[in-house]
Design an enzyme around this catalytic site. Structure first.
Site, PDB file in Angstrom:
ATOM      1  N   GLU A  93      -7.343  -5.850 -43.022  1.00  0.00           N
ATOM      2  CA  GLU A  93      -8.400  -5.599 -43.989  1.00  0.00           C
ATOM      3  C   GLU A  93      -9.726  -5.256 -43.338  1.00  0.00           C
ATOM      4  OE1 GLU A  93      -7.261  -8.069 -47.841  1.00  0.00           O
ATOM      5  OE2 GLU A  93      -7.978  -9.333 -46.236  1.00  0.00           O
ATOM      6  N   CYS A 106     -17.355  -4.975 -41.856  1.00  0.00           N
ATOM      7  CA  CYS A 106     -16.675  -6.051 -41.139  1.00  0.00           C
ATOM      8  C   CYS A 106     -15.251  -5.570 -40.871  1.00  0.00           C
ATOM      9  CB  CYS A 106     -16.688  -7.295 -42.034  1.00  0.00           C
ATOM     10  SG  CYS A 106     -15.778  -8.665 -41.340  1.00  0.00           S
ATOM     11  N   CYS A 113      -3.637 -13.579 -36.420  1.00  0.00           N
ATOM     12  CA  CYS A 113      -4.395 -14.176 -35.321  1.00  0.00           C
ATOM     13  C   CYS A 113      -3.582 -15.329 -34.747  1.00  0.00           C
ATOM     14  CB  CYS A 113      -5.737 -14.691 -35.837  1.00  0.00           C
ATOM     15  SG  CYS A 113      -6.849 -15.240 -34.511  1.00  0.00           S
ATOM     16  N   CYS A 117      -7.189 -21.569 -35.888  1.00  0.00           N
ATOM     17  CA  CYS A 117      -8.301 -22.410 -36.362  1.00  0.00           C
ATOM     18  C   CYS A 117      -7.897 -23.016 -37.711  1.00  0.00           C
ATOM     19  CB  CYS A 117      -9.575 -21.581 -36.489  1.00  0.00           C
ATOM     20  SG  CYS A 117     -10.073 -20.881 -34.900  1.00  0.00           S
ATOM     21  N   CYS A 120      -9.108 -21.500 -41.312  1.00  0.00           N
ATOM     22  CA  CYS A 120      -9.175 -20.042 -41.488  1.00  0.00           C
ATOM     23  C   CYS A 120      -7.878 -19.524 -42.104  1.00  0.00           C
ATOM     24  CB  CYS A 120      -9.419 -19.371 -40.143  1.00  0.00           C
ATOM     25  SG  CYS A 120      -9.444 -17.564 -40.247  1.00  0.00           S
ATOM     26  N   CYS A 340     -15.936 -14.505 -45.697  1.00  0.00           N
ATOM     27  CA  CYS A 340     -15.513 -14.929 -44.356  1.00  0.00           C
ATOM     28  C   CYS A 340     -14.305 -15.843 -44.440  1.00  0.00           C
ATOM     29  CB  CYS A 340     -16.593 -15.747 -43.668  1.00  0.00           C
ATOM     30  SG  CYS A 340     -18.133 -14.929 -43.519  1.00  0.00           S
TER      31      CYS A 340
HETATM   32  N1  SAH Z   1     -11.801 -14.698 -34.325  1.00  0.00           N
HETATM   33  C1  SAH Z   1     -13.203 -14.393 -34.326  1.00  0.00           C
HETATM   34  C2  SAH Z   1     -13.557 -13.427 -35.416  1.00  0.00           C
HETATM   35  C3  SAH Z   1     -13.440 -13.976 -36.820  1.00  0.00           C
HETATM   36  S1  SAH Z   1     -15.021 -13.944 -37.460  1.00  0.00           S
HETATM   37  C4  SAH Z   1     -13.992 -15.678 -34.414  1.00  0.00           C
HETATM   38  O1  SAH Z   1     -13.381 -16.723 -34.548  1.00  0.00           O
HETATM   39  O2  SAH Z   1     -15.202 -15.647 -34.274  1.00  0.00           O
HETATM   40  C5  SAH Z   1     -14.935 -14.804 -38.879  1.00  0.00           C
HETATM   41  C6  SAH Z   1     -15.887 -15.967 -38.966  1.00  0.00           C
HETATM   42  O3  SAH Z   1     -15.578 -16.651 -40.179  1.00  0.00           O
HETATM   43  C7  SAH Z   1     -15.658 -16.957 -37.840  1.00  0.00           C
HETATM   44  O4  SAH Z   1     -16.841 -17.605 -37.496  1.00  0.00           O
HETATM   45  C8  SAH Z   1     -14.710 -17.912 -38.505  1.00  0.00           C
HETATM   46  O5  SAH Z   1     -14.675 -19.153 -37.864  1.00  0.00           O
HETATM   47  C9  SAH Z   1     -15.279 -17.989 -39.894  1.00  0.00           C
HETATM   48  N2  SAH Z   1     -14.324 -18.476 -40.876  1.00  0.00           N
HETATM   49  C10 SAH Z   1     -12.984 -18.554 -40.756  1.00  0.00           C
HETATM   50  N3  SAH Z   1     -12.441 -19.080 -41.865  1.00  0.00           N
HETATM   51  C11 SAH Z   1     -13.460 -19.348 -42.695  1.00  0.00           C
HETATM   52  C12 SAH Z   1     -13.528 -19.865 -44.031  1.00  0.00           C
HETATM   53  N4  SAH Z   1     -12.438 -20.195 -44.700  1.00  0.00           N
HETATM   54  N5  SAH Z   1     -14.748 -19.981 -44.575  1.00  0.00           N
HETATM   55  C13 SAH Z   1     -15.852 -19.589 -43.913  1.00  0.00           C
HETATM   56  N6  SAH Z   1     -15.850 -19.079 -42.685  1.00  0.00           N
HETATM   57  C14 SAH Z   1     -14.661 -18.968 -42.073  1.00  0.00           C
END
Ligand code: SAH
Length: 372
Positions: A93, A106, A113, A117, A120, A340
Site C-alpha cells: 500500500e 507514504c 515485514c 513489532c 503493528c 500509521c
Molecule cells: N519499519 C519502519 C517503517 C514503518 S513506519 C519503522 O518501524 O520505523 C510506521 C510508523 O508507525 C513506525 O513508527 C511504527 O512503529 C508506527 N506504527 C506501527 N503500528 C502502529 C499503530 N498500530 N499505530 C500507530 N503507529 C504505529
C-alpha cells in the site's frame, strides 16, 4: 530474449551504464530521466527527441513498468490510499496525505515485514518479499500521475516518507538507489529534508546509510528503557537503545543533519506514563532529537489501546518541560485504515481470501491473475 530492464529501477549512474551498454551515449540517460521524471512520460514512442532507432532498441531491451493499482480509496479528510499488486497473491500500500502547505506520500519498502513489532498490523501478516527499486520509485511516479501531475505544473508530492509497509533498512540494496532517484535533480528533485526514512532500529544499516545518503532519519523508539522496548520492538534485543542512539548521533554528525525524529506510539498503560516521559527526556535532552508522538491506531485483534488525549498531552508537556521538542502526529485517513500501522492488515487479508477463492476454481496462476 533477454529480460527487459525496468528503467524506474535505475538511478542516474545505472541508467548511464545501461545506455552505454546499448551502444548509446551516456547523455541519453539525462534525456530519459527528463521524460520519466520531469514530464511524467513512460511511453518510449512519445519521447520525441530520442532517435528513432534508439527508441526501437529501448522498446526491445527496456520497459517502464508501474505497479498495478488493485484498489484506490479516499478518506473523508482527503487522505488517499492505493493497494498495489506485488504478484498474484500479494499486495502493498501507499498513502497520500494532503496538507495546506505540502503533499506527503507514504510509501512501502517491503511486502509485509519481518521485524514483528507487537503493536503493528503489518507485522501480523509476516514477511513476504522485498520491493524492487522500480516498485519503490514506481509508487511516487504513480501517485503523481493519479493525483494529476502534468509537466510544468506545481509539485503534488512534495514529501516522501518511507513509513508504509516494511522495514526500509532491511531492504537496503533496493531502497538506497530509490533514495538517489528521489533526490537527484534529474529525478524527482526532492530536497533531502523532504525525504524521510523511518527505521525500527537496524543499527549496522544506519551506519551504512550514513555513507550513502543524507535523507532525514526517523527512528521508531516507542519506549524509554530496554526491557519495554524489547517487548514492543524485538530488534531491540539485538541492538539496544544505547547502541541505537549512538548510531543516530553518528548519522547526524556524518550527514550534517539537523535532528533525528523519534517516533513514539502512545499505548495506554504501556508506555505513556509521566515517569516514562521523563525517562525518555533523559535519553534525548541536549541531543539533536525531536519526538513525534503517534496515537496508537487500533486494528482487529490487537491487545493494545490508544492512550487518552489527556495522557498524550501530559506526556508531550513533560518532554517539552525537560527541553525536548515534541509534537503529536495527527491521525489521518483512519476511516479507510490508512493511518500509521494500519496498512495492509485487513485489505491484504481480504485480497488473499478473495484470491484464494478464485485460485480454487482457476486453472492456472495466469487465469487467477487475470481474474483479480
Ligand atoms: N519499519 C519502519 C517503517 C514503518 S513506519 C519503522 O518501524 O520505523 C510506521 C510508523 O508507525 C513506525 O513508527 C511504527 O512503529 C508506527 N506504527 C506501527 N503500528 C502502529 C499503530 N498500530 N499505530 C500507530 N503507529 C504505529
Amino acid at each position: 530474449m533477454p529480460e527487459r530492464v525496468n528503467l524506474l529501477g535505475l538511478p542516474r549512474t545505472g541508467l548511464e551504464a545501461f545506455c552505454s551498454e546499448l551502444g548509446s551515449k551516456p547523455f541519453r540517460a539525462r534525456q530519459l530521466m527528463n521524460w520519466l521524471y520531469k514530464r511524467g512520460e513512460h511511453r518510449f514512442e512519445h519521447m520525441s527527441d530520442l532517435a528513432r532507432d534508439f527508441r526501437a532498441l529501448l522498446a526491445e531491451r527496456a520497459e517502464v513498468e508501474l505497479p498495478e493499482i488493485v484498489t484506490a480509496q479516499q478518506a473523508s479528510d482527503g487522505t488517499r490510499k492505493w493497494l498495489l499488486r506485488a504478484d498474484a497473491s500479494q499486495a502493498f500500500e501507499m498513502v497520500y496525505i494532503p496538507e495546506a502547505d505540502r503533499g506527503t506520500l507514504c510509501i512501502s519498502s517491503q511486502v509485509g515485514c519481518a521485524l514483528d513489532c507487537s503493536f503493528c498490523s503489518t507485522a501480523q501478516q509476516g514477511f513476504n518479499r522485498n520491493l524492487s527499486t522500480a516498485e519503490i520509485v514506481g509508487q511516487v511516479w504513480l501517485a503523481n500521475r493519479e493525483l494529476g501531475f502534468h509537466p510544468g505544473g506545481a509539485r503534488i508530492v512534495t514529501n516522501v516518507v518511507l513509513m508504509g509497509m516494511g522495514e526500509p533498512l532491511a531492504n537496503f540494496r533496493n531502497v538506497v538507489p530509490a533514495l538517489h532517484i528521489f533526490l537527484d535533480d534529474l529525478g524527482f528533485d526532492l530536497s533531502r529534508r523532504r525525504v524521510t526514512l523511518s527505521t525500527s532500529g537496524l543499527v549496522p544499516q544506519i551506519y551504512k546509510l550514513a555513507q550513502e545518503t543524507n535523507v532525514a532519519l526517523a527512528v521508531s523508539l516507542h519506549a524509554p528503557d530496554d526491557a519495554l522496548r524489547s517487548q514492543l520492538v524485538p530488534i531491540n534485543r539485538l541492538h539496544p537503545i544505547a547502541e541505537l542512539l549512538e548510531a543516530c548521533w553518528h548519522y547526524i554528525d556524518e550527514r550534517n543533519g539537523r535532528s533525528v525524529t523519534f517516533e513514539y506510539v502512545m499505548l495506554a498503560d504501556v508506555n505513556d506514563s509521566p515517569a516514562q516521559a521523563r525517562a525518555l527526556a533523559r535519553l534525548l535532552a541536549g541531543r539533536p532529537a525531536k519526538v513525534n508522538l503517534i496515537p496508537f491506531n487500533p486494528y482487529p485483534g490487537t491487545p493494545y489501546r490508544r492512550s487518552g488525549e489527556a495522557a498524550i498531552a501530559r506526556f508531550r508537556d513533560e518532554l517539552i518541560r525537560a527541553g525536548v521538542i515534541a509534537t503529536t502526529r495527527r491521525t489521518r485517513g483512519d476511516d479507510i485504515d490508512a493511518a500509521c500501522g494500519q496498512l495492509a492488515g485487513r485489505v491484504i487479508d481480504r485480497t488473499i481470501v478473495r484470491l484464494g477463492e478464485r485460485i480454487k476454481t482457476a486453472q492456472t496462476a495466469r487465469t487467477a491473475r487475470a481474474a483479480l
